[in-house]
Write a protein that holds these residues in place. Structure first.
Motif, PDB file in Angstrom:
ATOM      1  N   TYR A 189      48.188 -84.805  85.293  1.00  0.00           N
ATOM      2  CA  TYR A 189      48.951 -83.823  84.523  1.00  0.00           C
ATOM      3  C   TYR A 189      48.692 -82.413  85.040  1.00  0.00           C
ATOM      4  O   TYR A 189      49.615 -81.591  85.162  1.00  0.00           O
ATOM      5  CB  TYR A 189      48.589 -83.937  83.043  1.00  0.00           C
ATOM      6  N   SER A 190      47.444 -82.122  85.382  1.00  0.00           N
ATOM      7  CA  SER A 190      47.127 -80.810  85.966  1.00  0.00           C
ATOM      8  C   SER A 190      47.800 -80.629  87.313  1.00  0.00           C
ATOM      9  O   SER A 190      48.304 -79.542  87.645  1.00  0.00           O
ATOM     10  CB  SER A 190      45.610 -80.664  86.100  1.00  0.00           C
ATOM     11  N   SER A 213      54.304 -74.871  88.947  1.00  0.00           N
ATOM     12  CA  SER A 213      54.101 -73.466  89.302  1.00  0.00           C
ATOM     13  C   SER A 213      54.564 -73.185  90.721  1.00  0.00           C
ATOM     14  O   SER A 213      55.133 -72.130  91.025  1.00  0.00           O
ATOM     15  CB  SER A 213      52.625 -73.099  89.148  1.00  0.00           C
ATOM     16  N   SER A 237      51.351 -76.329  73.551  1.00  0.00           N
ATOM     17  CA  SER A 237      52.208 -75.555  74.454  1.00  0.00           C
ATOM     18  C   SER A 237      53.657 -75.552  74.015  1.00  0.00           C
ATOM     19  O   SER A 237      54.400 -74.646  74.341  1.00  0.00           O
ATOM     20  CB  SER A 237      52.095 -76.101  75.885  1.00  0.00           C
ATOM     21  N   GLU A 240      49.905 -80.729  75.004  1.00  0.00           N
ATOM     22  CA  GLU A 240      51.360 -80.610  74.967  1.00  0.00           C
ATOM     23  C   GLU A 240      51.829 -80.041  73.632  1.00  0.00           C
ATOM     24  O   GLU A 240      52.723 -79.203  73.576  1.00  0.00           O
ATOM     25  CB  GLU A 240      51.994 -81.982  75.197  1.00  0.00           C
ATOM     26  N   MET A 251      51.379 -79.749  86.735  1.00  0.00           N
ATOM     27  CA  MET A 251      51.560 -78.341  86.358  1.00  0.00           C
ATOM     28  C   MET A 251      51.410 -77.417  87.557  1.00  0.00           C
ATOM     29  O   MET A 251      52.118 -76.400  87.664  1.00  0.00           O
ATOM     30  CB  MET A 251      50.539 -77.975  85.275  1.00  0.00           C
TER      31      MET A 251
END
Length: 546
Positions: free
Chosen positions: A531-532, A539, A377, A374, A535
């Motif tokens: 968390y993946s 998307s 990013s 984090e 994400m």
């Protein structure tokens, strides 16, 4: 007729006989004086040895002497007084012990001797009904089963006075300890028959008392002769348990207690009996001697707390403390099982310094790898990285307080400050694992919701789900499912997709119901994989266009 005049040789002969006779008498008198001097020297040595030891004991013990007209052999009228007037003046103890006065005698070597009647000293024993005594209890009985006089091996050897005085000093300390055990047992008996919270007498016999303390648990307290070995002590206790005089209405309760004892023994729910034997003695020691010295009860004692604050009394406070410890052990086992089923949880125990309060914290912390990702990013404010759920047990009441979970008002109003408030619950032991797991799952949902907001995605948060709106008006939800009995993991995750007309059914999604339009089992995911997944959903939702 006149006696003829003695000749010179006859006079000389008479003088010789008289001188020899006197010389013989003087020799016998010298031998007598010599023997008397030796005997007197030995007697003086014995007296010096006896009074020397007596003076040394007088430094630590109260020595008294009773004048008698014709003292018996080896008895000078000396006694050691272990009677404490202050205890009986303040009336916590009803009667003095038979061991309060110890007679002092001589032994054959002139040393101070203390002779006690057989089985006069008794040791205190505490245990759980129906539970075999462990190694710690046997070790305790081995340590304190030595109140009888020592064997005469030291008398056969030439033991010095220092060792003899230390031995007598140790024996007097054990007698003093036996008196304290009798005082504790006497007060416990009187306290047991008072109306006290958490105490119920289920069996009584001479030197034996059996109590029910709630939760189907029974304990026993007894005085056991100190010179008995481990096997005879256990058989003596078992004999009292079998032949104890029970009230007519207590047999069913004892039977139920034994059944629950078997369950507790299998689960390891009982604490160490030696621990609470020491604790019971500490509570009553503070009561006896603190009251005798006009000190407030429980001053400076962090373990016991105020024992009479709720009107339970000393024995009631002890029994409630013991029942709480057994109940808190069950709570601890449930918390450990729940934490072991979720890899990213940690359990921390907190000292409360009170015998009837226990506290734990279930700690959820986001891994450093996600935090580093984090920080690489973005440099803006990050989401909350750790959550706490506090569990407090007072007596047998469980209180749960968790942060980061929405309440009912916050869910309907949609305000983040209400949704992030602290929630408090009161629950029982059976519901505790589910409540803890739901609390943790809701904290994970909050963390994912904050992460989604930081990347500009609009998401709706429920207690156990996080929903995203797609371009076509559909809704995809990440739903948590908790199951304390699941051996693979206590928290699993599902992905559920619905059309726009089913949004109102979102709060009542049932994982086991096949009526939902689309659902997929994701498995027992770690925080990295969650968390993946988030994400990927970001998307799918347009990467920040909403």
């Amino acid at each position: 007729m006149t006696r003829p005049k003695a000749l010179p040789n006859e006079v000389l002969s008479d003088l010789s006989v008289s001188a020899a006779t006197k010389l013989q008498c003087y020799r016998h008198l010298g031998i007598y004086f010599k023997q008397s001097a030796k005997s007197l020297e030995q007697q003086i040595a014995k007296e010096a040895r006896f009074y020397g030891a007596l003076i040394r004991l007088q430094q630590n013990w109260k020595v008294k002497r009773q004048r008698v007209a014709a003292p018996a052999s080896g008895n000078e009228g000396f006694t050691i007084d272990l009677f404490d007037n202050s205890l009986y003046d303040s009336a916590p103890v009803s009667r003095p012990s038979s061991l309060s006065t110890i007679r002092i005698d001589h032994d054959s070597a002139g040393m101070l001797a203390i002779n006690l009647p057989p089985n006069s000293c008794r040791s205190f024993r505490f245990g759980f009904l129906g539970v075999q005594s462990g190694d710690s209890s046997k070790q305790c009985s081995k340590v304190k089963n030595s109140c009888s006089p020592r064997p005469s091996k030291e008398a056969k050897e030439s033991v010095n006075d220092d060792e003899c005085v230390r031995e007598k000093h140790s024996l007097l300390r054990e007698v003093h300890q036996a008196i304290f055990y009798e005082q504790v047992f006497d007060i416990v008996n009187r306290e047991a028959f008072k109306q006290s919270l958490g105490v119920n007498v289920t069996g009584i016999r001479e030197n034996y008392l059996q109590l029910g303390i709630g939760l189907g648990i029974s304990i026993f307290l007894s005085l056991i002769p100190s010179n008995q070995g481990d096997l005879s002590v256990d058989s003596w206790v078992n004999q009292n348990v079998e032949s104890g005089i029970l009230p007519l209405d207590s047999h069913d309760g004892v039977k139920l207690a034994e059944e629950k004892d078997d369950i507790l023994r299998k689960s390891g729910g009982y604490p160490n009996p030696l621990t609470y034997e020491i604790y019971l003695q500490q509570v009553f020691h503070e009561y006896l001697y603190g009251r005798a010295k006009n000190k407030p009860i429980s001053t400076g004692t962090r373990v016991s707390g105020p024992p009479t604050k709720d009107g339970s009394g000393l024995l009631g406070h002890f029994c409630l403390s013991l029942a709480h410890r057994i109940f808190s052990n069950k709570v601890h086992v449930e918390l450990e099982n729940a934490v072991c089923g979720v890899p990213y949880l940690h359990l921390v125990s907190h000292p409360t310094w009170h015998s009837r309060t226990s506290s734990w914290t279930v700690f959820l912390k986001v891994p450093q790898s996600i935090l580093h990702a984090e920080s690489n990013s973005r440099t803006a404010e990050t989401a909350k990285s750790h959550f706490r759920t506090n569990v407090v047990v007072n007596d047998d009441c469980i209180h749960v307080e968790g942060e980061g979970t929405p309440n009912v008002v916050g869910l309907f109003k949609g305000r983040s400050e209400d949704m992030s408030s602290m929630n408090k619950y009161d629950c029982d032991l059976a519901d505790l694992p589910v409540i803890i797991l739901q609390q943790v799952a809701s904290q994970v949902i909050r963390w994912l919701h904050e992460e989604a907001l930081m990347v500009g995605i609009k998401a709706n948060r429920d207690f156990l789900s996080l929903s995203f709106e797609l371009d076509q008006g559909e809704t995809v939800s990440l739903v948590a499912h908790v199951d304390p009995e699941d051996m693979r993991g206590c928290i699993s995750w599902w992905l559920v997709m619905e059309d726009g007309f089913a949004a109102e059914r979102k709060l009542s999604i049932d994982i086991s119901d096949d009526a939902s339009d689309y659902k997929k089992f994701l498995g027992h995911l770690s925080l990295d994989v969650l968390y993946s997944t988030l994400m990927d959903l970001v998307s799918l939702c347009g990467g920040g266009s909403h």
